[in-house]
Design an enzyme around this catalytic site. Structure first.
Site, PDB file in Angstrom:
ATOM      1  N   CYS A 163       0.840  -1.188   0.000  1.00 16.76           N
ATOM      2  CA  CYS A 163       0.000   0.000   0.000  1.00 16.76           C
ATOM      3  C   CYS A 163       0.881   1.246   0.000  1.00 16.76           C
ATOM      4  CB  CYS A 163      -0.945   0.082   1.188  1.00 16.76           C
ATOM      5  SG  CYS A 163      -2.095  -1.274   1.270  1.00 16.76           S
TER       6      CYS A 163
ATOM      7  N   ARG B  95       4.103  -0.153  -4.740  1.00 18.34           N
ATOM      8  CA  ARG B  95       3.861  -0.705  -3.407  1.00 18.34           C
ATOM      9  C   ARG B  95       2.586  -1.549  -3.340  1.00 18.34           C
ATOM     10  NH1 ARG B  95       6.997   2.003   0.502  1.00 18.34           N
ATOM     11  NH2 ARG B  95       5.690   1.091   2.087  1.00 18.34           N
TER      12      ARG B  95
ATOM     13  N   TRP C 203      -2.583  -2.844  -1.752  1.00 12.39           N
ATOM     14  CA  TRP C 203      -2.282  -4.272  -1.877  1.00 12.39           C
ATOM     15  C   TRP C 203      -3.228  -4.944  -0.894  1.00 12.39           C
ATOM     16  CZ3 TRP C 203      -0.595  -8.387   1.140  1.00 12.39           C
ATOM     17  CH2 TRP C 203      -0.149  -9.514   0.442  1.00 12.39           C
TER      18      TRP C 203
ATOM     19  N   ASN D 126      -2.253   1.784   5.697  1.00  7.66           N
ATOM     20  CA  ASN D 126      -1.302   0.771   5.249  1.00  7.66           C
ATOM     21  C   ASN D 126      -0.990  -0.105   6.459  1.00  7.66           C
ATOM     22  OD1 ASN D 126       0.821  -0.713   4.176  1.00  7.66           O
ATOM     23  ND2 ASN D 126       2.315   0.933   4.426  1.00  7.66           N
ATOM     24  N   GLY D 127      -1.175  -1.399   6.332  1.00  4.87           N
ATOM     25  CA  GLY D 127      -0.891  -2.292   7.457  1.00  4.87           C
ATOM     26  C   GLY D 127      -2.067  -3.206   7.727  1.00  4.87           C
TER      27      GLY D 127
ATOM     28  N   GLU E 250      18.243 -17.336  -6.711  1.00 11.26           N
ATOM     29  CA  GLU E 250      17.787 -15.994  -7.092  1.00 11.26           C
ATOM     30  C   GLU E 250      17.342 -15.964  -8.565  1.00 11.26           C
ATOM     31  OE1 GLU E 250      16.840 -13.371  -5.862  1.00 11.26           O
ATOM     32  OE2 GLU E 250      17.198 -11.728  -7.251  1.00 11.26           O
TER      33      GLU E 250
ATOM     34  N   LYS F 263      13.546 -14.868  -9.725  1.00 15.95           N
ATOM     35  CA  LYS F 263      13.253 -13.816 -10.707  1.00 15.95           C
ATOM     36  C   LYS F 263      12.244 -14.328 -11.736  1.00 15.95           C
ATOM     37  CE  LYS F 263      14.270 -10.913  -9.169  1.00 15.95           C
ATOM     38  NZ  LYS F 263      14.904 -10.862  -7.874  1.00 15.95           N
TER      39      LYS F 263
ATOM     40  N   GLU G 247       8.660 -14.842 -10.198  1.00 12.34           N
ATOM     41  CA  GLU G 247       7.876 -13.676  -9.801  1.00 12.34           C
ATOM     42  C   GLU G 247       7.445 -12.789 -10.959  1.00 12.34           C
ATOM     43  OE1 GLU G 247      11.483 -10.921  -7.942  1.00 12.34           O
ATOM     44  OE2 GLU G 247       9.501 -10.761  -7.102  1.00 12.34           O
TER      45      GLU G 247
ATOM     46  N   HIS H 287      20.415 -36.469  -5.264  1.00 13.88           N
ATOM     47  CA  HIS H 287      19.621 -36.865  -4.085  1.00 13.88           C
ATOM     48  C   HIS H 287      18.122 -36.685  -4.337  1.00 13.88           C
ATOM     49  CE1 HIS H 287      23.280 -37.394  -1.803  1.00 13.88           C
ATOM     50  NE2 HIS H 287      23.693 -36.222  -2.265  1.00 13.88           N
TER      51      HIS H 287
ATOM     52  N   LYS I  30       5.960  -4.280  -3.815  1.00 18.85           N
ATOM     53  CA  LYS I  30       7.397  -4.065  -3.628  1.00 18.85           C
ATOM     54  C   LYS I  30       7.810  -4.186  -2.163  1.00 18.85           C
ATOM     55  CE  LYS I  30      11.514  -2.700  -4.932  1.00 18.85           C
ATOM     56  NZ  LYS I  30      12.328  -3.765  -5.532  1.00 18.85           N
TER      57      LYS I  30
HETATM   58  O1  M6R Z   1      12.621  -4.614   0.842  1.00 22.17           O
HETATM   59  P1  M6R Z   1      13.216  -5.959   1.145  1.00 22.17           P
HETATM   60  O2  M6R Z   1      14.583  -6.101   0.582  1.00 22.17           O
HETATM   61  O3  M6R Z   1      13.201  -6.284   2.618  1.00 22.17           O
HETATM   62  O4  M6R Z   1      12.287  -6.999   0.428  1.00 22.17           O
HETATM   63  C1  M6R Z   1      12.466  -8.371   0.626  1.00 22.17           C
HETATM   64  C2  M6R Z   1      11.698  -9.186  -0.390  1.00 22.17           C
HETATM   65  O5  M6R Z   1      10.320  -8.953  -0.245  1.00 22.17           O
HETATM   66  C3  M6R Z   1      12.110  -8.857  -1.821  1.00 22.17           C
HETATM   67  O6  M6R Z   1      13.479  -9.046  -2.021  1.00 22.17           O
HETATM   68  C4  M6R Z   1      11.315  -9.703  -2.815  1.00 22.17           C
HETATM   69  O7  M6R Z   1      11.669 -11.046  -2.686  1.00 22.17           O
HETATM   70  C5  M6R Z   1      11.583  -9.204  -4.241  1.00 22.17           C
HETATM   71  N1  M6R Z   1      10.348  -8.922  -4.895  1.00 22.17           N
HETATM   72  C6  M6R Z   1      12.306 -10.168  -5.081  1.00 22.17           C
HETATM   73  O8  M6R Z   1      12.576  -9.673  -6.345  1.00 22.17           O
END
Ligand code: M6R
Length: 617
Positions: A2, A30, A78, A105-106, A486, A490, A493, A509, A612
């Site tokens: 949010c 956000r 969100w 927000n929250g 990672e 990517k 997501e 394994h 985000k």
């Molecule tokens: O703001 P932060 O680095 O704490 O966020 C952590 C994760 O939410 C963030 O890295 C998320 O996994 C990304 N969308 C990945 O690309």
């Protein structure tokens, strides 16, 4: 999660709505399930809200223009309580006459009890949200006090959970009142106008002068004044700071997506994070951390806590930190750490990594570690964010604003910052020559990343051809293992493709059973200089999966010819010492995911269901 904006400007003809909509556009990363605005107008509150992206709200306002105003609030959501519908969109109106509007927000954890209480009083709710409960409570408190700040004070003391609230009332034009607990809020200080935002992006187009708001504080802004009090009514003062980046840095600047732009910004993000960290003698100077070197020298255990991409940067850094310092370093998901009864004492350094500095899981883990007596250090990209302020010390990455939901430049900057920390700890233990050698190698990394980014055409082609792929596997070993994780994250997501990362040694394994003819597998090959013959072992792994029909996409160092016979594609990265290789090997995987999602016609910057900054647990 949010985005919230508040604004008070000079006169009713002022650009209030424009400022709010511009702020929402910058905060849309956000959350983008719905958006809404509310303004104080002559005869009450005028509001508009729409499910879906901000464009829907824009169209709604174009079709039904809102009157001029000095004072307003805006929200991009969100969804938590209640689906992404028009009714559940914020702002929520309160009172029998709808003269109050509120955004949030929250999560208000005790909303159910409060809602039941209000229902018993005859309140009719128009949404399923926890936020509407706060709006109705605030309207009732205002009716008792006739003062929006006092009313806010009454209400926040009844709420449990995490919240930033912003409210306006038709009786108090020229005033926005906000409150925060465990959710972000910053103040923008203008000339004859003032702003509130989830982060500075909300007002960066108008002022670089900003003020932090502490936990459990209430802020009241007018066009000329800003006042801050604690939830208990005690006077408080915000801490001023200047924003070090400008609006242009938060624009796409001709790139197809923020993610594409941010991938290309990595040479600068890494260089800026490393900048000015050594003295003339080549010794590391991390004064910015404001941490007692004596206490740091006593550290005998490190625990890194983070989520998502930040967690993988920690996993990557663990190898280097342990190698350089010989201090045991564990890496934990922040949301698991709190509940695993961690063994911590005053000699434990708990390092949190967070781009936003607002991730609730990480924040709660930091608080937990601090309560257990650990020394806490935040590696963060966002000045004034909650996590660095709740930590004993902070080391900032200087990646600049990261707007795309998928983290890229923050990741490499986080690794660079962790390496600085590891080297600093090594220096405190007398390892000066290691520090000098590695710092010299690190200084060359931005140039190597630049060079690599200039040679990504084939990776883009491969991604384009693979747009219909349903599953991709990623293998790595040693520092290549977190890079495989990672790379898979990517792709999941932003391209919504099933992707999994494995430690190459784990293959036999279980995961090797997934290999069938044509299965694409990226393999991050360790540099041939990696100890323990790891390079050769991974080359053997490539042969094993190729023999079972895998399509092998091999990321290998320039000059490493041993992989060629077993690779369907070889993606070359510049040579580096093994521990620094992740800063290079991740690049093709970021480009691949970005290009594949683009080829699928997806919204690369705003992938479905995500936001985000994850400010709820
Ligand atoms: O703001 P932060 O680095 O704490 O966020 C952590 C994760 O939410 C963030 O890295 C998320 O996994 C990304 N969308 C990945 O690309």
């Amino acid at each position: 999660m949010c985005g919230i904006v508040g604004y008070v400007g000079p006169d009713a003809k002022s650009r209030t709505l424009e400022v709010i909509m511009e702020g929402l556009a910058r905060l849309e990363y956000r959350g983008y399930d719905s958006a809404g605005v509310a303004l104080v107008v002559t005869d009450g509150i005028a509001s508009a809200k729409k499910a879906g992206k901000l464009a829907n709200l824009r169209a709604e306002i174009e079709a039904h223009p809102l009157p001029g105003s000095t004072t307003g609030i805006g929200h991009t959501r969100w969804a938590t309580h209640g689906g992404p519908t028009d009714d559940n969109a914020h702002p929520h109106l309160g009172g029998d006459d709808d003269r109050l509007a509120l955004i949030h927000n929250g999560i208000i954890e005790n909303f159910h009890v409060l809602r039941t209480e209000l229902l018993d009083q005859g309140v009719v709710f128009r949404s399923e949200t926890d936020t509407e409960v706060a709006a109705q409570l605030l309207a009732r408190a205002y009716a008792d006090t006739n003062d929006l700040t006092s009313a806010m004070q009454q209400v926040v003391n009844r709420l449990e959970g995490a919240f930033t609230l912003l409210a306006i009332h038709a009786d108090t034009p020229g005033q926005v009142v906000a409150a925060r607990r465990n959710s972000p809020l910053v103040i923008g200080l203008g000339d004859g106008e003032n702003f509130l935002g989830s982060d500075v992006a909300a007002f960066i187009g108008h002022t670089k002068s900003a003020m932090e708001v502490d936990q459990d504080q209430i802020v009241t802004i007018t066009k000329d004044t800003v006042s801050v009090i604690g939830f208990d009514g005690s006077p408080a003062e915000g801490k001023r700071f200047e924003v070090t980046w400008d609006a242009a840095q938060a624009e796409k600047g001709g790139h197809s997506s923020f993610m594409a732009k941010e991938i290309l910004e990595q040479p600068h993000a890494i260089a800026d994070t490393l900048l000015g960290r050594t003295d003339e003698a080549g010794r590391l100077v991390l004064d910015e951390m404001r941490i007692d070197p004596v206490r740091l020298a006593e550290v005998n255990k490190i625990i890194i806590i983070a989520c998502g991409t930040a967690f993988y940067s920690g996993l990557t850094a663990k190898y280097a930190i342990e190698h350089w310092t010989r201090i045991p370093c564990a890496v934990e998901l922040a949301h698991e750490f709190r509940y695993c009864d961690p063994v911590i004492d005053a000699q434990t350094l708990v390092v949190s990594i967070s781009q936003s500095g607002e991730t609730m899981d990480t924040l709660m883990a930091v608080k937990h570690a601090r309560a257990l007596g650990a020394l806490t250090l935040s590696i963060c990209n966002t000045h004034g964010a909650t996590i660095p302020r709740e930590s004993d010390a902070a080391l900032y990455t200087h990646a600049g604003p990261e707007i795309a939901v998928a983290s890229t430049k923050a990741f490499t900057a986080q690794i660079a910052a962790c390496y600085l920390l590891g080297l600093y700890l090594a220096q405190l233990r007398g390892e000066d020559s290691t520090v000098r050698t590695v710092m010299q190698e690190l200084a060359q990394i931005p140039g190597k990343v630049e060079h690599l980014l200039g040679r990504m055409d084939r990776v883009r082609e491969i991604a384009h051809f693979m747009a219909d792929t349903r599953s991709v596997l990623f293998l790595g070993r040693h520092v290549g293992y977190p890079i495989a994780l990672e790379g898979a994250l990517k792709l999941k997501e932003i391209a919504y493709i099933h992707a999994e990362g494995f430690a190459a040694g784990e293959l036999k394994h279980g995961p090797i059973a997934l290999i069938e003819p044509g299965q694409p597998v990226f393999i991050v090959v360790p540099s041939p200089h990696t100890p323990y013959h790891l390079h050769d072992k991974v080359v053997s792994n490539i042969q094993e999966i190729r023999a079972r029909g895998a399509r092998t996409l091999v990321i290998a160092e320039e000059g490493d010819e041993t992989v060629v016979p077993f690779a369907d594609e070889v993606i070359r990265v510049p040579q580096s010492s093994p521990l620094l290789a992740p800063l290079l090997t991740i690049i093709p995987l970021q480009v691949f995911a970005c290009q594949l999602a683009t080829a699928k016609g997806l919204d690369v910057d705003q992938p479905r269901n995500l936001a985000k900054s994850v400010t709820v647990e």
